[in-house]
Design a protein around this motif. Structure first.
Motif, PDB file in Angstrom:
ATOM      1  N   VAL A  81       0.840  -1.205   0.000  1.00  0.00           N
ATOM      2  CA  VAL A  81       0.000   0.000   0.000  1.00  0.00           C
ATOM      3  C   VAL A  81       0.871   1.250   0.000  1.00  0.00           C
ATOM      4  O   VAL A  81       0.599   2.230  -0.706  1.00  0.00           O
ATOM      5  CB  VAL A  81      -0.959   0.003   1.214  1.00  0.00           C
ATOM      6  CG1 VAL A  81      -1.679   1.358   1.336  1.00  0.00           C
ATOM      7  CG2 VAL A  81      -1.987  -1.115   1.088  1.00  0.00           C
ATOM      8  N   ALA A  82       1.947   1.247   0.832  1.00  0.00           N
ATOM      9  CA  ALA A  82       2.848   2.398   0.891  1.00  0.00           C
ATOM     10  C   ALA A  82       3.448   2.674  -0.476  1.00  0.00           C
ATOM     11  O   ALA A  82       3.540   3.838  -0.912  1.00  0.00           O
ATOM     12  CB  ALA A  82       3.934   2.165   1.920  1.00  0.00           C
ATOM     13  N   LEU A  83       3.857   1.618  -1.174  1.00  0.00           N
ATOM     14  CA  LEU A  83       4.457   1.785  -2.501  1.00  0.00           C
ATOM     15  C   LEU A  83       3.427   2.252  -3.508  1.00  0.00           C
ATOM     16  O   LEU A  83       3.712   3.109  -4.351  1.00  0.00           O
ATOM     17  CB  LEU A  83       5.093   0.457  -2.940  1.00  0.00           C
ATOM     18  CG  LEU A  83       5.864   0.472  -4.260  1.00  0.00           C
ATOM     19  CD1 LEU A  83       7.030   1.467  -4.189  1.00  0.00           C
ATOM     20  CD2 LEU A  83       6.388  -0.918  -4.600  1.00  0.00           C
ATOM     21  N   ARG A  84       2.238   1.702  -3.420  1.00  0.00           N
ATOM     22  CA  ARG A  84       1.183   2.070  -4.381  1.00  0.00           C
ATOM     23  C   ARG A  84       0.632   3.477  -4.149  1.00  0.00           C
ATOM     24  O   ARG A  84       0.444   4.261  -5.072  1.00  0.00           O
ATOM     25  CB  ARG A  84       0.042   1.053  -4.273  1.00  0.00           C
ATOM     26  CG  ARG A  84      -1.075   1.249  -5.310  1.00  0.00           C
ATOM     27  CD  ARG A  84      -2.269   0.387  -4.955  1.00  0.00           C
ATOM     28  NE  ARG A  84      -2.897   0.847  -3.715  1.00  0.00           N
ATOM     29  CZ  ARG A  84      -3.580   0.057  -2.903  1.00  0.00           C
ATOM     30  NH1 ARG A  84      -3.669  -1.236  -3.163  1.00  0.00           N
ATOM     31  NH2 ARG A  84      -4.127   0.555  -1.809  1.00  0.00           N
ATOM     32  N   ASP A  85       0.333   3.797  -2.869  1.00  0.00           N
ATOM     33  CA  ASP A  85      -0.328   5.065  -2.567  1.00  0.00           C
ATOM     34  C   ASP A  85       0.629   6.157  -2.119  1.00  0.00           C
ATOM     35  O   ASP A  85       0.229   7.298  -1.915  1.00  0.00           O
ATOM     36  CB  ASP A  85      -1.372   4.857  -1.470  1.00  0.00           C
ATOM     37  CG  ASP A  85      -2.466   3.879  -1.902  1.00  0.00           C
ATOM     38  OD1 ASP A  85      -2.620   3.663  -3.125  1.00  0.00           O
ATOM     39  OD2 ASP A  85      -3.170   3.339  -1.010  1.00  0.00           O
ATOM     40  N   GLY A  86       1.900   5.803  -1.925  1.00  0.00           N
ATOM     41  CA  GLY A  86       2.860   6.793  -1.454  1.00  0.00           C
ATOM     42  C   GLY A  86       2.886   6.903   0.054  1.00  0.00           C
ATOM     43  O   GLY A  86       3.727   7.614   0.611  1.00  0.00           O
TER      44      GLY A  86
END
Length: 640
Positions: A81-86
């Motif tokens: 999620v961190a990688l996808r949404d920043g």
């Protein structure tokens, strides 16, 4: 010349930043490689988790998650999620090195190189266990409070929005007002007020007062879902935020109908006791005055007789006649005073109330004029009482005269009889028991409360000088109370007045009469004629033949009697009645509504002259006026 600088000034910005991060103790700030392995560790992380940098560097950060969350793949989803949404942010329970848990608030940010390559992740975690526990405690407290409020059934406790709309609803509110939460939430609380209060703006004033003063308290009528009303004690408190903004109202309502009725009953009992004591004192005073006055009249009367013996020529003089008339009026006045004082000897006998009124009906009707309508409503079964019939008739006539005088422009007098069981002191100071109830109601001018309070006092009158003695109603009061009964009054200015007499039922005679009535029912006749003299004599004719007679002076009255009387066996009606439906029309209506009632038409004109409908002569019996008792008996035996 060689110069030197402090060691910290020789550090790079990255080194200085690393030193700052390492020194922070309130936050765990550390780095992860792209696969989630710990690559840096600060003092805050060591303090929260118990791991030293030597323990944790190179380990996967999932070690901080409880086993169920690791098995569910939550650590990897966090990185994804961190990688996808920043950015990834959450709260949850995390593990320390010693196996204990703490509530953590975590943020994971991806670290991306200028060329877009993922270098790893920055993770910031804070131990907010204390905050979490405090929130849980508050939530538990709020839940407990909600359960407490919801469980209260004696009080309606609910919240309103600043505009007055219901936002929640407890069990007490549902019990008292009848609405479920689904029915009432979102509606305006003014629905609970009477229409009069809504039109007067009372709901809005309640909220305005609470908003301005912090609190509003009042008692008044409120309306349930089914339309019935109850007496409510209401408190409205304003609710404000920490900044002082109005965020709504808390409303507590209690049904205090029973308490109010008890208080009103006590007030009525005290008022009745006061009235009884006042009338008792007036009676004693009046009785004493009447006796003294009677003695004076006796002296004057005896002296007058001696005077006429000594001077015979004065016997028939005009002066003597005036003196005799004055003495006679004085004697009548004395009897009236003694009647109010309950010192007049009575001759009580057992009588049936309906029969007493029926026998006296013609006199009562003559107390009014043609503009006064009379309606006599008898209880369907006989009501036996023990009283002085003559004094009762006088009392009833006084009430009817009083009613007709309150309607100089015409109106309606209703005399009704009933039988009921009263609780102790339900009416004045009467003990519990079975009572006959006789009411005289008019739709005249009515009385003010001030007049009502004094209406039974001797010599009190609202009439002009010379128009009345003020003793009529006091006589009624004295006779009824001396007979073991009570007189009550209800009146409203512009609406009318109702006097109600309560007399104890002679239970032994009543029971015997009921047994006899079961054995043989007396046939009833309704006689209709606009000529009072003829109405009276016809009623007497029927009574001599054993009938119970009801009377009416026009068709409208007759229809009312037919509807309320238990059973009318015979309708005996005049055909021609001015200003009313005719006797033939009355007969046709009666035949439709009461097909078993025998109908006899009477007229001075021959039947063919009254109608061209020959079928009517087959439907109804006809009697020519004038008729004899034999003619009446013959037509009663006929099949029509």
């Amino acid at each position: 010349m060689h110069s030197s600088q402090p060691a910290h000034l020789a550090l790079t910005d990255a080194q200085r930043f690393q030193l700052i991060i390492s020194a922070i103790r309130d936050y765990a700030i550390y780095m992860l490689d792209p696969q989630g392995k710990v690559t840096s560790w600060n003092k805050g992380a060591q303090q929260f988790t118990g791991y030293s940098s030597e323990d944790i560097l190179g380990s996967h950060f999932s070690v901080f998650y409880p086993l169920p969350e690791r098995e569910a793949g939550l650590p990897q989803r966090a990185l994804d999620v961190a990688l996808r949404d920043g950015k990834f942010e959450d709260e949850g329970w995390r593990l320390r090195k010693d196996g204990t848990t703490y509530w953590a608030s975590s943020i994971i940010d991806p670290i991306i190189a200028d060329d877009g390559e993922l270098l790893g992740f920055a993770k910031i975690t804070r131990d907010i266990t204390e905050h979490k526990l405090a929130a849980q405690t508050l939530q538990a407290s709020e839940q407990q409070f909600r359960m407490l409020v919801q469980g209260v059934t004696d009080y309606a406790i609910y919240m309103l929005s600043p505009e007055g709309k219901v936002t929640n609803w407890n069990a007490g509110a549902q019990r008292i007002k009848g609405y479920t939460a689904e029915e009432v939430i979102g509606t305006h609380f003014s629905n609970f007020y009477t229409e009069t209060d809504r039109n007067d703006g009372l709901p809005e004033r309640a909220l305005m007062t609470a908003a301005e003063q912090g609190r509003y308290e009042q008692e008044g009528l409120r309306v349930r879902k089914d339309g019935s009303t109850f007496w409510a004690h209401v408190i409205v408190d304003a609710i404000r935020s920490e900044l002082g903004d109005l965020i709504g109202f808390a409303k507590v309502t209690r049904d205090v109908t029973e308490r109010r009725e008890t208080a009103l009953a006590l007030a009525r009992a005290n008022a009745a006791l006061f009235q009884s004591q006042k009338m008792e004192a007036l009676g004693q005073l009046t009785g004493g005055v009447a006796h003294d006055f009677n003695n004076l009249l006796a002296v004057a009367s005896s002296g007058l007789q001696l005077l006429t013996v000594q001077f015979p020529e004065l016997e028939n003089s005009r002066s003597m006649e005036s003196i005799r008339r004055a003495l006679s009026r004085g004697a009548i006045l004395t009897q009236q005073l003694l009647s109010f004082a309950r010192q007049q000897p009575l001759q009580p006998e057992t009588h049936e109330v309906n029969t007493l009124i029926a026998d006296f009906e013609s006199v009562l009707r003559r107390a009014g004029n043609s503009s006064i309508q009379f309606d006599i409503r008898k209880h369907p079964t006989p009501v036996m009482v023990r009283l002085d019939a003559t004094r009762f008739e006088t009392s009833l006539l006084n009430l009817v005269v009083n009613a007709t005088q309150a309607m100089p422009g015409g109106g309606k007098v209703t005399i009704a009889t009933d039988k009921l069981t009263l609780r102790d002191k339900a009416v004045g100071t009467l003990p519990s028991g079975v009572y006959a109830k006789i009411s005289v109601t008019d739709n005249g001018s009515g009385m003010t409360p001030e007049v009502q309070a004094r209406v039974f006092e001797p010599f009190f009158t609202t009439k002009e000088a010379g128009q009345g003695t003020g003793l009529g109603l006091s006589q009624v009061y004295g006779f009824i109370t001396q007979s073991g009964g009570e007189v009550t009054l209800s009146s409203e200015v512009g609406v009318g007045t109702c006097f109600t007499i309560y007399i104890p039922v002679d239970t032994d005679a009543d029971a015997e009469n009921a047994q006899n009535a079961d054995k043989q029912r007396t046939e009833t006749v309704l006689i209709v004629d606009d000529q009072l003299d003829l109405l009276d004599i016809t009623a007497e004719l029927f009574r001599t033949m054993g009938y119970e007679a009801y009377t009416a002076t026009n068709g409208a009255e007759a229809l009312e009697v037919l509807e309320r009387a238990p059973q009318i066996d015979i309708l005996f009606t005049d055909v021609i009645m001015p200003n009313s439906i005719s006797g033939i029309e009355l007969a046709q209506i009666t035949r439709q509504r009461h097909p078993t009632t025998k109908i006899i038409l009477a007229s001075g004109h021959p039947f063919p002259a009254l109608t061209s409908n020959q079928q009517l002569s087959k439907e109804f019996a006809f009697l020519n006026k004038p008729y004899q008792l034999a003619d009446l008996a013959r037509i009663l035996r006929s099949k029509n």
